[in-house]
Design an enzyme around this catalytic site. Structure first.
Site, PDB file in Angstrom:
ATOM      1  N   ASN A 172      -6.029  -2.724  -7.783  1.00 59.12           N
ATOM      2  CA  ASN A 172      -4.755  -2.287  -7.201  1.00 59.12           C
ATOM      3  C   ASN A 172      -3.976  -3.542  -6.821  1.00 59.12           C
ATOM      4  O   ASN A 172      -4.307  -4.200  -5.837  1.00 59.12           O
ATOM      5  CB  ASN A 172      -5.050  -1.420  -5.964  1.00 59.12           C
ATOM      6  N   TRP A 173      -2.965  -3.851  -7.617  1.00 64.05           N
ATOM      7  CA  TRP A 173      -2.222  -5.096  -7.377  1.00 64.05           C
ATOM      8  C   TRP A 173      -1.256  -4.978  -6.203  1.00 64.05           C
ATOM      9  O   TRP A 173      -0.681  -5.965  -5.779  1.00 64.05           O
ATOM     10  CB  TRP A 173      -1.458  -5.494  -8.651  1.00 64.05           C
ATOM     11  N   LYS A 174      -1.033  -3.777  -5.713  1.00 62.64           N
ATOM     12  CA  LYS A 174      -0.082  -3.563  -4.604  1.00 62.64           C
ATOM     13  C   LYS A 174       1.271  -4.211  -4.961  1.00 62.64           C
ATOM     14  O   LYS A 174       1.652  -4.185  -6.127  1.00 62.64           O
ATOM     15  CB  LYS A 174      -0.660  -4.104  -3.299  1.00 62.64           C
ATOM     16  N   HIS A 203      -2.740   6.207  -0.889  1.00 59.67           N
ATOM     17  CA  HIS A 203      -3.286   4.963  -0.326  1.00 59.67           C
ATOM     18  C   HIS A 203      -2.855   4.867   1.145  1.00 59.67           C
ATOM     19  O   HIS A 203      -1.759   5.288   1.499  1.00 59.67           O
ATOM     20  CB  HIS A 203      -2.775   3.764  -1.119  1.00 59.67           C
ATOM     21  N   GLY A 252      -8.076  -5.366   3.235  1.00 61.68           N
ATOM     22  CA  GLY A 252      -7.441  -6.671   3.416  1.00 61.68           C
ATOM     23  C   GLY A 252      -7.942  -7.448   4.621  1.00 61.68           C
ATOM     24  O   GLY A 252      -7.371  -8.483   4.974  1.00 61.68           O
ATOM     25  N   GLU A 260      -1.730   2.514   2.812  1.00 59.70           N
ATOM     26  CA  GLU A 260      -0.447   1.823   3.023  1.00 59.70           C
ATOM     27  C   GLU A 260       0.726   2.769   2.788  1.00 59.70           C
ATOM     28  O   GLU A 260       1.762   2.670   3.438  1.00 59.70           O
ATOM     29  CB  GLU A 260      -0.378   0.576   2.120  1.00 59.70           C
ATOM     30  N   GLU A 273     -11.623   4.540   1.426  1.00 55.95           N
ATOM     31  CA  GLU A 273     -11.156   3.231   1.873  1.00 55.95           C
ATOM     32  C   GLU A 273     -10.953   3.264   3.381  1.00 55.95           C
ATOM     33  O   GLU A 273      -9.907   3.735   3.856  1.00 55.95           O
ATOM     34  CB  GLU A 273      -9.825   2.882   1.207  1.00 55.95           C
ATOM     35  N   SER A 323     -11.838  -4.651   0.990  1.00 52.03           N
ATOM     36  CA  SER A 323     -12.475  -5.982   1.005  1.00 52.03           C
ATOM     37  C   SER A 323     -13.643  -6.105   0.038  1.00 52.03           C
ATOM     38  O   SER A 323     -14.637  -6.767   0.336  1.00 52.03           O
ATOM     39  CB  SER A 323     -12.898  -6.365   2.429  1.00 52.03           C
TER      40      SER A 323
HETATM   41  P1  PGA Z   1      -8.464  -5.095  -0.520  1.00 55.36           P
HETATM   42  O1  PGA Z   1      -7.587  -3.775  -0.770  1.00 55.36           O
HETATM   43  O2  PGA Z   1      -9.507  -5.144  -1.617  1.00 55.36           O
HETATM   44  O3  PGA Z   1      -7.483  -6.225  -0.607  1.00 55.36           O
HETATM   45  O4  PGA Z   1      -9.082  -4.946   0.835  1.00 55.36           O
HETATM   46  C1  PGA Z   1      -8.184  -2.588  -1.250  1.00 55.36           C
HETATM   47  C2  PGA Z   1      -7.137  -1.507  -1.339  1.00 55.36           C
HETATM   48  O5  PGA Z   1      -6.320  -1.366  -0.431  1.00 55.36           O
HETATM   49  O6  PGA Z   1      -7.102  -0.742  -2.330  1.00 55.36           O
END
Ligand code: PGA
Length: 253
Positions: free
Chosen positions: A11-13, A97, A173, A99, A167, A211
């Site tokens: 997931n490149w966000k 997600h 993150g 976010e 998650e 993470s």
């Molecule tokens: P991360 O993000 O691996 O940077 O913790 C995972 C995600 O939010 O899908």
């Protein structure tokens, strides 16, 4: 006995530029030289979707989107309909997600509507769930995740290809992860919740995200019930993502 292939999703966000295609080509070269038995998916931002889908056409890397609007194409400035994402080359889509749930106030019902849209267009949904730190501290993690599953996964998913990504919000993150025992326990709960809800839902993979790095991917992927990983930061470069893909090979052997 052969084990089920793992689903490894990057997931490149809100990261990536045209120059990032170089990283994708490095991943493709390595996979062409040494194919993986697992499913590998990259979810770039929408502006790169089509270019990356073209580079990955006919390769081992599938392409997905990070979000979708629930309505059909029409007057929705700045949004993307599922049919448009499919047309751009996406075959999967991350939905719900944390976010999006936080920054865009997406509730379970919004997530469920987006899942319906994905199915309508032939996109495979990857639906994210996970508790916050305070909820885990209060002993509420399982209740929160079960309720997200009930609210976010419409019954129309039964018998369709989809994945759930667990998650924990506090692990995203942060460099923090639950213990392997905690991951195993939550995955068993999610598996149970899926089979309670969907008469034919037994086979959908349950991913872990938060993470995941080259150093911890192997043990996470070898944990009972973990059907793959959703990787954020460590999916942006070939030098981080490829070792995670290879960890899946080792975890399954
Ligand atoms: P991360 O993000 O691996 O940077 O913790 C995972 C995600 O939010 O899908």
């Amino acid at each position: 006995m052969a084990r089920a292939p793992k689903l490894i999703v990057g997931n490149w966000k809100m990261n990536g530029f045209g120059a990032s295609l170089h990283e994708v080509r490095r991943m493709l070269d390595a996979l062409a030289a040494q194919p993986s038995p697992h499913r590998i998916v990259l979810c770039p931002p929408a502006v790169l979707l089509h270019r990356i889908a073209e580079v990955c056409a006919g390769s081992q890397i599938e392409v997905g989107a990070q979000d979708v609007h629930h309505e059909r194409p029409g007057a929705r400035t700045g949004d993307h309909a599922a049919e448009m994402l499919h047309d751009a080359g996406a075959r999967l889509v991350i939905i719900g997600h944390s976010e999006r749930r936080t920054d865009h106030r997406e509730a379970d019902g919004d997530v469920a509507a987006k899942v319906q849209a994905a199915l309508r267009a032939g996109l495979e949904p990857i639906v994210c769930v996970g508790e916050r730190q305070a909820e885990r501290a209060a002993g509420e993690a399982i209740r929160v995740v079960r309720s997200q599953i009930e609210g976010s996964l419409p019954m129309s998913l039964d018998g369709q290809a989809f994945a759930v990504a667990y998650e924990p919000v506090w692990a995203i993150g942060s460099g923090l992860t639950p213990t392997l025992a905690e991951i195993e326990a939550m995955h068993a709960e999610i598996r149970q919740a899926l089979s309670d809800r969907f008469p034919r839902g037994g086979a959908s993979p349950v991913l872990y995200g938060g993470s995941v790095k080259p150093v911890n991917a192997r043990e996470i992927l070898a944990t009972a019930g973990v059907g793959g990983v959703l990787v954020g930061g460590a999916s942006l470069t070939a030098s981080d993502f490829l070792p995670i893909v290879r960890s899946a090979d080792q975890a399954a052997s």
